[in-house]
Design a protein around this motif. Structure first.
Motif, mmCIF file in Angstrom:
data_model
loop_
_atom_site.group_PDB
_atom_site.id
_atom_site.type_symbol
_atom_site.label_atom_id
_atom_site.label_comp_id
_atom_site.label_asym_id
_atom_site.label_seq_id
_atom_site.Cartn_x
_atom_site.Cartn_y
_atom_site.Cartn_z
ATOM 1 N N GLU A 21 -4.755 -2.773 0.268
ATOM 2 C CA GLU A 21 -3.485 -3.299 -0.218
ATOM 3 C C GLU A 21 -3.647 -3.821 -1.642
ATOM 4 O O GLU A 21 -4.716 -4.248 -2.034
ATOM 5 C CB GLU A 21 -3.053 -4.490 0.632
ATOM 6 N N SER A 55 -2.266 5.475 4.388
ATOM 7 C CA SER A 55 -3.068 5.279 3.188
ATOM 8 C C SER A 55 -4.422 4.643 3.526
ATOM 9 O O SER A 55 -4.496 3.671 4.275
ATOM 10 C CB SER A 55 -2.289 4.381 2.228
ATOM 11 N N ARG A 96 0.856 -1.195 0.000
ATOM 12 C CA ARG A 96 0.000 0.000 0.000
ATOM 13 C C ARG A 96 0.888 1.241 0.000
ATOM 14 O O ARG A 96 2.100 1.133 0.173
ATOM 15 C CB ARG A 96 -0.981 0.003 1.156
#
Ligand SMILES: O=C(O)CCC(=O)C(=O)O
Ligand SMILES: [Fe+2]
Length: 310
Positions: free
Chosen positions: A282, A278, A273
């Motif tokens: 993934e 974030s 990721r």
């Protein structure tokens, strides 16, 4: 003083037939002893799914970890044409035999003797006598792309001015098939100096970094605390996993070179990721055949191949 004669060494290492094999054999890369607890399965038992071992719960990031001396920009990529050309030439020249997965080459950076009377570099500032032309082109390109992004001192370490004495540079090329990796290690302290450049060609993969215990100089142990939370005792992360895309460039210097191990787990792909914050999920990145080209400085007197006692 004249430029020393060519010193190309094509010392190829065949795959060893033992259960600790993880991919490229890298006797020249390993710290004085191989870190323990690294390989728990032989080549026939490649973990093919994400959370088989605790270490695999670690998610890799595209963004560089905050390790002093580590420089990596996921946006910085070598031009595709150059990378494809270097990859093809390496494969054609060195890896036609499927038992070969590592090759070491040696060159010597130019010194003042290669500078013409008007002060111009005769060979070009990255022209390492002894390395094949395609690696010299790669070095010239690296010098160009790294100059604007590296701190001056690091750039100077990697590409010293021609007024400094010539030094021997090693290029080690490793070939990894999907599922192969390299044990966590610190590049040999008695053989290589500071300032290492790593280029990924053909495929991306995740490289993991583990902080060493300063007292013992062994890798931070694989404990649940270190790996599952990624936190060492002092509250700082003892492990980071970084995704190295194809054509990317990694620089290790200072703390990142001396106080952290680097390694690649043997997997067929990696969970990636963008960074810690974030919100996106993934992404599973399959590995393809990967070549890495690593440039390192040989310490004075260490340019004798095979002499482990230097
Ligand atoms: O494959 C890589 O990128 C790393 C190779 C390496 O660490 C070594 O040869 O010492
Ligand atoms: Fe290494």
């Amino acid at each position: 003083m004249s430029v020393p004669t060519l010193a190309i060494c094509t010392e190829c290492t065949a795959l060893p037939d033992d259960r600790n094999y993880e991919g490229p054999t890298s006797p020249d890369s390993l710290f004085d002893e191989v870190m323990s607890g690294v390989s728990d399965s032989g080549p026939g038992e490649i973990p093919n799914f994400k959370h088989k071992h605790s270490s695999e719960a670690i998610i890799a990031y595209r963004k560089a970890p905050p390790i002093p001396g580590l420089f990596f920009d996921p946006e910085l990529r070598l031009p595709a044409e150059l990378a494809d050309d270097v990859l093809k030439k390496i494969m054609d020249a060195y890896f036609q035999n499927e038992n070969v997965n590592q090759i070491m080459l040696f060159g010597r950076a130019k010194d003042a003797a290669t500078i013409s009377a008007d002060g111009q570099d005769v060979l070009g500032s990255s022209d390492d006598s002894g390395l094949p032309p395609f690696l010299q082109s790669l070095l010239v390109q690296l010098e160009k792309v790294l100059k604007p992004v590296l701190p001056h001192a690091t750039y100077h370490l990697l590409f010293p001015p021609s007024s400094e004495p010539a030094r021997a540079r090693q290029a080690i090329i490793n070939l990894y098939r999907p599922g192969e990796g390299i044990s966590p290690h610190v590049d040999l302290l008695r053989r290589f100096g500071d300032g290492i450049i790593g280029v990924s060609l053909g495929s991306g993969c995740v490289m993991n970094f583990r902080r060493e215990c300063e007292e013992t100089r062994v890798a931070v142990p694989k404990t649940a605390q270190n790996l599952d939370s990624g936190l060492a005792k002092d509250g700082q992360r003892g492990r980071w996993d970084l995704y190295l895309p194809e054509r990317s460039v990694l620089v290790l210097s200072d703390e990142a070179r001396y106080q952290w191990t680097h390694g690649i787990e043997k997997r067929l792909g990696d969970s990636v990721r963008d960074d810690e914050d974030s919100v996106d999920g993934e992404e599973w990145m399959e590995r393809d055949v990967r070549l890495s080209v690593t440039f390192r400085w040989l310490l004075p007197g260490a340019d004798v191949v095979g002499d482990e006692d230097v």
